[in-house]
Design a protein around this motif. Structure first.
Motif, PDB file in Angstrom:
ATOM      1  N   PRO A 155       0.818  -1.233   0.000  1.00 47.08           N
ATOM      2  CA  PRO A 155       0.000   0.000   0.000  1.00 47.08           C
ATOM      3  C   PRO A 155       0.846   1.274   0.000  1.00 47.08           C
ATOM      4  N   LEU A 156       1.977   1.268   0.698  1.00 50.62           N
ATOM      5  CA  LEU A 156       2.848   2.442   0.713  1.00 50.62           C
ATOM      6  C   LEU A 156       3.347   2.766  -0.685  1.00 50.62           C
ATOM      7  N   VAL A 157       3.849   1.756  -1.392  1.00 56.21           N
ATOM      8  CA  VAL A 157       4.404   1.959  -2.732  1.00 56.21           C
ATOM      9  C   VAL A 157       3.311   2.360  -3.715  1.00 56.21           C
ATOM     10  N   VAL A 158       2.179   1.671  -3.667  1.00 54.35           N
ATOM     11  CA  VAL A 158       1.096   1.961  -4.611  1.00 54.35           C
ATOM     12  C   VAL A 158       0.547   3.370  -4.391  1.00 54.35           C
ATOM     13  N   THR A 159       0.426   3.796  -3.132  1.00 54.75           N
ATOM     14  CA  THR A 159      -0.090   5.134  -2.850  1.00 54.75           C
ATOM     15  C   THR A 159       0.887   6.216  -3.294  1.00 54.75           C
ATOM     16  N   LEU A 160       2.184   5.970  -3.129  1.00 55.48           N
ATOM     17  CA  LEU A 160       3.184   6.949  -3.554  1.00 55.48           C
ATOM     18  C   LEU A 160       3.340   7.023  -5.066  1.00 55.48           C
ATOM     19  N   ALA A 161       3.078   5.915  -5.757  1.00 53.60           N
ATOM     20  CA  ALA A 161       3.294   5.869  -7.203  1.00 53.60           C
ATOM     21  C   ALA A 161       2.323   6.825  -7.916  1.00 53.60           C
ATOM     22  N   PRO A 162       2.794   7.544  -8.932  1.00 55.86           N
ATOM     23  CA  PRO A 162       1.907   8.479  -9.635  1.00 55.86           C
ATOM     24  C   PRO A 162       0.813   7.769 -10.433  1.00 55.86           C
ATOM     25  N   ARG A 163       1.084   6.548 -10.843  1.00 51.00           N
ATOM     26  CA  ARG A 163       0.094   5.784 -11.609  1.00 51.00           C
ATOM     27  C   ARG A 163      -0.033   4.388 -11.022  1.00 51.00           C
ATOM     28  N   PRO A 164      -1.278   3.852 -11.050  1.00 55.14           N
ATOM     29  CA  PRO A 164      -2.512   4.468 -11.538  1.00 55.14           C
ATOM     30  C   PRO A 164      -2.988   5.579 -10.601  1.00 55.14           C
ATOM     31  N   ALA A 165      -3.750   6.504 -11.149  1.00 54.61           N
ATOM     32  CA  ALA A 165      -4.183   7.673 -10.386  1.00 54.61           C
ATOM     33  C   ALA A 165      -5.535   7.467  -9.712  1.00 54.61           C
TER      34      ALA A 165
END
Length: 465
Positions: free
Chosen positions: A168-178
């Motif tokens: 969840p940390l990585v996915v939330t920080l990633a710009p995509r998907p938005a």
């Protein structure tokens, strides 16, 4: 000011090392160090930590190399975040980040060489590197992805449930998907993928023997259902076995340990323990479907215990040990200053600062405040921290077998850091009022429970019985 902030973080790191040297060794620590010495590893405790310990062992005796690792990563992460905030003119926030690092419930556990402290250090270092670049509005250089990836990879392997933090940390920080739904789908897919890969890494790459640890959750929940559904024939336990589980109070909300102890309930569960793990979880699914109220009651009782809400005063396993587990491996006791610090920690964890449920309320309110403001570096990092904290806490509703406060160390630290990142502007009035009201209700309930309920046993043997 930024340079002074980083110097202060470095000084606090050195002071922490001096305070806790040579590190406290609890039961888990002794077990892992024995694996380091023998070269024989299993997966009851994370083999990644034991393997890293083996690599660092030539640099110092006993637990000291791992103490250095977890305290350096801990203060590196906090120092980088604090310095980045100072660079953008937020000196008070920078100071607050360093104060967070000094809070006894946080720093006290970092003086104990455990997977939970290793996890907190690795995660803070990774977030600190990201924050160093992103808080001033700069993209993270490609070269920095190497240490960040190594730190996050270690974090996800150093605790079995860290997948609910890291993904969840990585996915939330990633710009995509938005889109939020796309992020949720990505996170779920990532969790499933990591859960599938982690055993391969542990057993094939790290050569850890299977210990049967993966069966403990199913055994705990099956016993919990049997204790609440006396006439059930779906738990896999025979009538006499289920009766023993109830009469000996094997399914305690506090932890699963009586079920693994032959002197208490271990022999009662021996037949189930011998079954294939897949069979146990199929049985658990059937039992939960047939007795949803019993299953929910068992899980909610444990969730209340591990969140330390409506529990007695001095609910055990909150404070770090002030002495090392007796051993013949050369793992020494902490010094007098460390023992004094842990005594202070033991007092503070009895307050709401040591109640995970209070931090959960703060995290929910902070996340609502974060989502109400426009995107920006501080808001994005805070949101990722809060999502990772709440994702782990949510996982405890179905995947948790013990109530140690250290299991909540990351959600508590992440919530504190995120709250500071968001402190540059006030929360919406409605969110603030709702959050304060909820926190007051939770604290009032916790205080009332501690005033009314009788004191629990203060020893491990007492809690087993």
């Amino acid at each position: 000011m930024a340079r002074l902030t980083f110097i202060a973080a470095a000084a606090l790191c050195l002071a922490s090392l001096a305070l806790f040297w040579p590190g406290t060794a609890m039961y888990d620590t002794v077990t892992q160090y024995q694996q380091v010495l023998t070269g024989v590893y299993d997966d009851w405790h994370p083999p990644a930590m034991a393997r890293v310990w083996a690599l660092l062992a030539p640099f110092g005796p006993g637990a000291t190399p791992m103490l250095v690792l977890q305290l350096v990563t801990y203060w590196l992460g906090l120092g980088l975040l604090a310095t980045a905030l100072a660079r953008v003119g937020r000196q008070r926030s920078a100071a607050a980040i360093l104060v967070i690092g000094l809070l006894p419930p946080f720093l006290g556990w970092q003086g104990v060489v455990l997977k939970d402290a290793q996890l907190a250090g690795a995660l803070l270092a990774a977030v600190g590197i990201i924050g160093w670049w992103r808080l001033p509005g700069r993209p993270l250089p490609r070269a920095m992805w190497i240490p960040v990836t190594l730190l996050l990879g270690y974090a996800v392997l150093v605790r079995a449930n860290a997948v609910f933090i890291v993904v969840p940390l990585v996915v939330t920080l990633a710009p995509r998907p938005a889109h939020p739904l796309a992020k949720l789908a990505s996170a779920l897919a990532g969790i499933v993928l990591v859960l599938g890969i982690a055993p391969i890494v542990n057993h094939q790459l790290l050569h850890a023997q299977r210990s049967g640890v993966e069966a403990t959750q199913a055994l705990y929940d099956l016993a919990g259902i049997a204790a609440r559904a006396p006439d059930s024939d779906t738990t896999g336990l025979t009538g006499p076995e289920a009766a023993t589980v109830r009469s000996r109070r094997c399914a305690t909300p506090f932890f699963w340990d009586p079920l693994g102890d032959d002197a208490h309930c271990g022999t009662t569960m021996a037949r189930l323990r011998a079954l294939p793990t897949a069979t146990l979880y199929v049985t658990l699914a059937s039992a939960a479907l047939h007795h949803p109220i019993a299953y929910a009651g068992h899980r909610m009782a444990h969730l209340n215990s591990t969140d330390r809400w409506l529990v007695p005063f001095r609910w055990p396993s909150a404070a770090p040990s002030a002495a090392s587990e007796p051993n013949t491996l050369g793992l020494a006791n902490p010094n007098a200053a460390a023992r004094a610090w842990e005594s202070l920690t033991a007092a503070i964890v009895e307050t709401p600062l040591g109640w995970p449920i209070a931090w959960i309320v703060v995290a929910i309110a902070a996340l609502a405040a974060a989502l109400s403001r426009p995107r920006g570096p501080a808001r994005d990092i805070a949101t990722a921290l809060l999502v990772s904290a709440l994702a782990l806490e949510a996982s405890f509703a179905v995947l948790s077998i013990a109530s140690d406060l250290r299991y909540h160390l990351w959600p508590m630290i992440a919530t504190a850091v995120a709250s500071v990142l968001l402190s540059d502007r006030p929360a919406p009035r409605r969110v603030a009022r709702a959050g304060i009201a909820a926190l007051l209700l939770v604290v009032a309930g916790g205080v009332a429970a501690r005033a009314i309920l009788p004191l629990p046993p203060q020893t491990y043997a007492g809690m087993l019985g």
